[in-house]
Design a protein around this motif. Structure first.
Motif, PDB file in Angstrom:
ATOM      1  N   GLY A  19      -0.914 -27.659 -29.362  1.00  0.00           N
ATOM      2  CA  GLY A  19      -1.302 -26.822 -30.490  1.00  0.00           C
ATOM      3  C   GLY A  19      -1.794 -25.452 -30.079  1.00  0.00           C
ATOM      4  O   GLY A  19      -2.193 -24.653 -30.913  1.00  0.00           O
ATOM      5  N   LEU A  66      -0.338 -19.539 -36.499  1.00  0.00           N
ATOM      6  CA  LEU A  66       0.211 -20.647 -37.275  1.00  0.00           C
ATOM      7  C   LEU A  66       0.876 -21.582 -36.279  1.00  0.00           C
ATOM      8  O   LEU A  66       1.713 -21.147 -35.483  1.00  0.00           O
ATOM      9  CB  LEU A  66       1.234 -20.124 -38.290  1.00  0.00           C
ATOM     10  CG  LEU A  66       2.039 -21.183 -39.047  1.00  0.00           C
ATOM     11  CD1 LEU A  66       1.133 -22.052 -39.914  1.00  0.00           C
ATOM     12  CD2 LEU A  66       3.118 -20.506 -39.887  1.00  0.00           C
ATOM     13  N   ARG A  67       0.487 -22.831 -36.325  1.00  0.00           N
ATOM     14  CA  ARG A  67       1.021 -23.822 -35.384  1.00  0.00           C
ATOM     15  C   ARG A  67       2.216 -24.565 -35.987  1.00  0.00           C
ATOM     16  O   ARG A  67       2.400 -24.583 -37.197  1.00  0.00           O
ATOM     17  CB  ARG A  67      -0.069 -24.821 -35.025  1.00  0.00           C
ATOM     18  CG  ARG A  67      -1.247 -24.193 -34.308  1.00  0.00           C
ATOM     19  CD  ARG A  67      -2.364 -25.196 -34.157  1.00  0.00           C
ATOM     20  NE  ARG A  67      -3.453 -24.676 -33.348  1.00  0.00           N
ATOM     21  CZ  ARG A  67      -4.686 -25.139 -33.408  1.00  0.00           C
ATOM     22  NH1 ARG A  67      -4.994 -26.120 -34.249  1.00  0.00           N
ATOM     23  NH2 ARG A  67      -5.630 -24.628 -32.629  1.00  0.00           N
ATOM     24  N   ASP A  69       2.618 -27.597 -36.447  1.00  0.00           N
ATOM     25  CA  ASP A  69       2.231 -28.679 -37.363  1.00  0.00           C
ATOM     26  C   ASP A  69       1.739 -28.164 -38.715  1.00  0.00           C
ATOM     27  O   ASP A  69       1.286 -28.945 -39.557  1.00  0.00           O
ATOM     28  CB  ASP A  69       1.181 -29.588 -36.719  1.00  0.00           C
ATOM     29  CG  ASP A  69      -0.159 -28.890 -36.483  1.00  0.00           C
ATOM     30  OD1 ASP A  69      -0.322 -27.709 -36.853  1.00  0.00           O
ATOM     31  OD2 ASP A  69      -1.050 -29.546 -35.901  1.00  0.00           O
ATOM     32  N   GLY A  70       1.810 -26.826 -38.927  1.00  0.00           N
ATOM     33  CA  GLY A  70       1.432 -26.238 -40.207  1.00  0.00           C
ATOM     34  C   GLY A  70      -0.028 -25.838 -40.307  1.00  0.00           C
ATOM     35  O   GLY A  70      -0.443 -25.300 -41.331  1.00  0.00           O
ATOM     36  N   THR A  71      -0.816 -26.098 -39.280  1.00  0.00           N
ATOM     37  CA  THR A  71      -2.222 -25.697 -39.307  1.00  0.00           C
ATOM     38  C   THR A  71      -2.374 -24.270 -38.781  1.00  0.00           C
ATOM     39  O   THR A  71      -1.496 -23.744 -38.089  1.00  0.00           O
ATOM     40  CB  THR A  71      -3.101 -26.643 -38.458  1.00  0.00           C
ATOM     41  OG1 THR A  71      -2.680 -26.585 -37.093  1.00  0.00           O
ATOM     42  CG2 THR A  71      -3.016 -28.075 -38.977  1.00  0.00           C
ATOM     43  N   THR A  72      -3.501 -23.655 -39.124  1.00  0.00           N
ATOM     44  CA  THR A  72      -3.818 -22.323 -38.624  1.00  0.00           C
ATOM     45  C   THR A  72      -5.072 -22.403 -37.765  1.00  0.00           C
ATOM     46  O   THR A  72      -5.869 -23.332 -37.887  1.00  0.00           O
ATOM     47  CB  THR A  72      -4.051 -21.322 -39.771  1.00  0.00           C
ATOM     48  OG1 THR A  72      -5.148 -21.782 -40.565  1.00  0.00           O
ATOM     49  CG2 THR A  72      -2.802 -21.166 -40.627  1.00  0.00           C
ATOM     50  N   ALA A  73      -5.226 -21.404 -36.893  1.00  0.00           N
ATOM     51  CA  ALA A  73      -6.394 -21.349 -36.029  1.00  0.00           C
ATOM     52  C   ALA A  73      -6.688 -19.898 -35.697  1.00  0.00           C
ATOM     53  O   ALA A  73      -5.789 -19.051 -35.694  1.00  0.00           O
ATOM     54  CB  ALA A  73      -6.155 -22.141 -34.749  1.00  0.00           C
ATOM     55  N   TRP A  97     -12.386 -20.597 -29.667  1.00  0.00           N
ATOM     56  CA  TRP A  97     -11.946 -20.768 -31.038  1.00  0.00           C
ATOM     57  C   TRP A  97     -13.100 -20.451 -31.965  1.00  0.00           C
ATOM     58  O   TRP A  97     -14.247 -20.799 -31.678  1.00  0.00           O
ATOM     59  CB  TRP A  97     -11.463 -22.207 -31.279  1.00  0.00           C
ATOM     60  CG  TRP A  97     -10.222 -22.547 -30.545  1.00  0.00           C
ATOM     61  CD1 TRP A  97     -10.108 -23.378 -29.473  1.00  0.00           C
ATOM     62  CD2 TRP A  97      -8.916 -22.065 -30.809  1.00  0.00           C
ATOM     63  NE1 TRP A  97      -8.806 -23.431 -29.049  1.00  0.00           N
ATOM     64  CE2 TRP A  97      -8.048 -22.638 -29.852  1.00  0.00           C
ATOM     65  CE3 TRP A  97      -8.388 -21.189 -31.751  1.00  0.00           C
ATOM     66  CZ2 TRP A  97      -6.681 -22.370 -29.819  1.00  0.00           C
ATOM     67  CZ3 TRP A  97      -7.020 -20.926 -31.717  1.00  0.00           C
ATOM     68  CH2 TRP A  97      -6.188 -21.512 -30.771  1.00  0.00           C
ATOM     69  N   SER A  99     -12.310 -21.022 -35.403  1.00  0.00           N
ATOM     70  CA  SER A  99     -11.927 -21.894 -36.513  1.00  0.00           C
ATOM     71  C   SER A  99     -12.236 -23.361 -36.210  1.00  0.00           C
ATOM     72  O   SER A  99     -12.032 -24.220 -37.058  1.00  0.00           O
ATOM     73  CB  SER A  99     -10.440 -21.733 -36.820  1.00  0.00           C
ATOM     74  OG  SER A  99      -9.678 -22.039 -35.664  1.00  0.00           O
TER      75      SER A  99
END
Length: 116
Positions: A19, A66-67, A69-73, A97, A99
């Motif tokens: 990720g 944007l990863r 898997d659809g998640t953001t960080a 991080w 987030s």
């Protein structure tokens, strides 16, 4: 001061955790008047952006991505710009991080077209 990052493409020298950016991630850097920014993608990162400042050989920037898997960080990074003996550029990074939990160090180095 090491040379400008404008127009350089850099890549991590080692993979991070799933990720996160990895050796397949490419950063396209821009620099003008003390401002830096980059777009990046590859590996587990579908799209990422960073923006910040450069003072001497020190970068200070925030990033968001944007990863796959659809998640953001998002997070914060401080980097030392190092010019290598062959004239290429290395960034020695300390990041965290914002987030979520996690921090670490990483190294990205300039790549040439045949490395991509």
């Amino acid at each position: 001061m090491a040379r400008s990052l404008d127009g350089l493409v850099l890549a991590p020298v080692a993979d991070q955790a799933a990720g996160q950016v990895g050796t397949r991630t490419r950063f396209a850097y821009h620099e003008k008047d003390g401002e830096i920014w980059a777009e990046y993608a590859g590996g587990d990162v579908v799209r990422g952006h960073l923006v910040g400042t450069r003072s001497g050989d020190r970068l200070d920037f925030r990033y968001v991505q944007l990863r796959a898997d659809g998640t953001t960080a998002s997070g914060h990074c401080v980097s030392a710009v190092v010019e290598l003996a062959d004239g290429s550029v290395r960034l020695e990074e300390t990041w965290e991080w914002e987030s979520g939990a996690g921090s670490g160090t990483s190294v990205v180095e300039q790549v040439t077209e045949h490395d991509s």
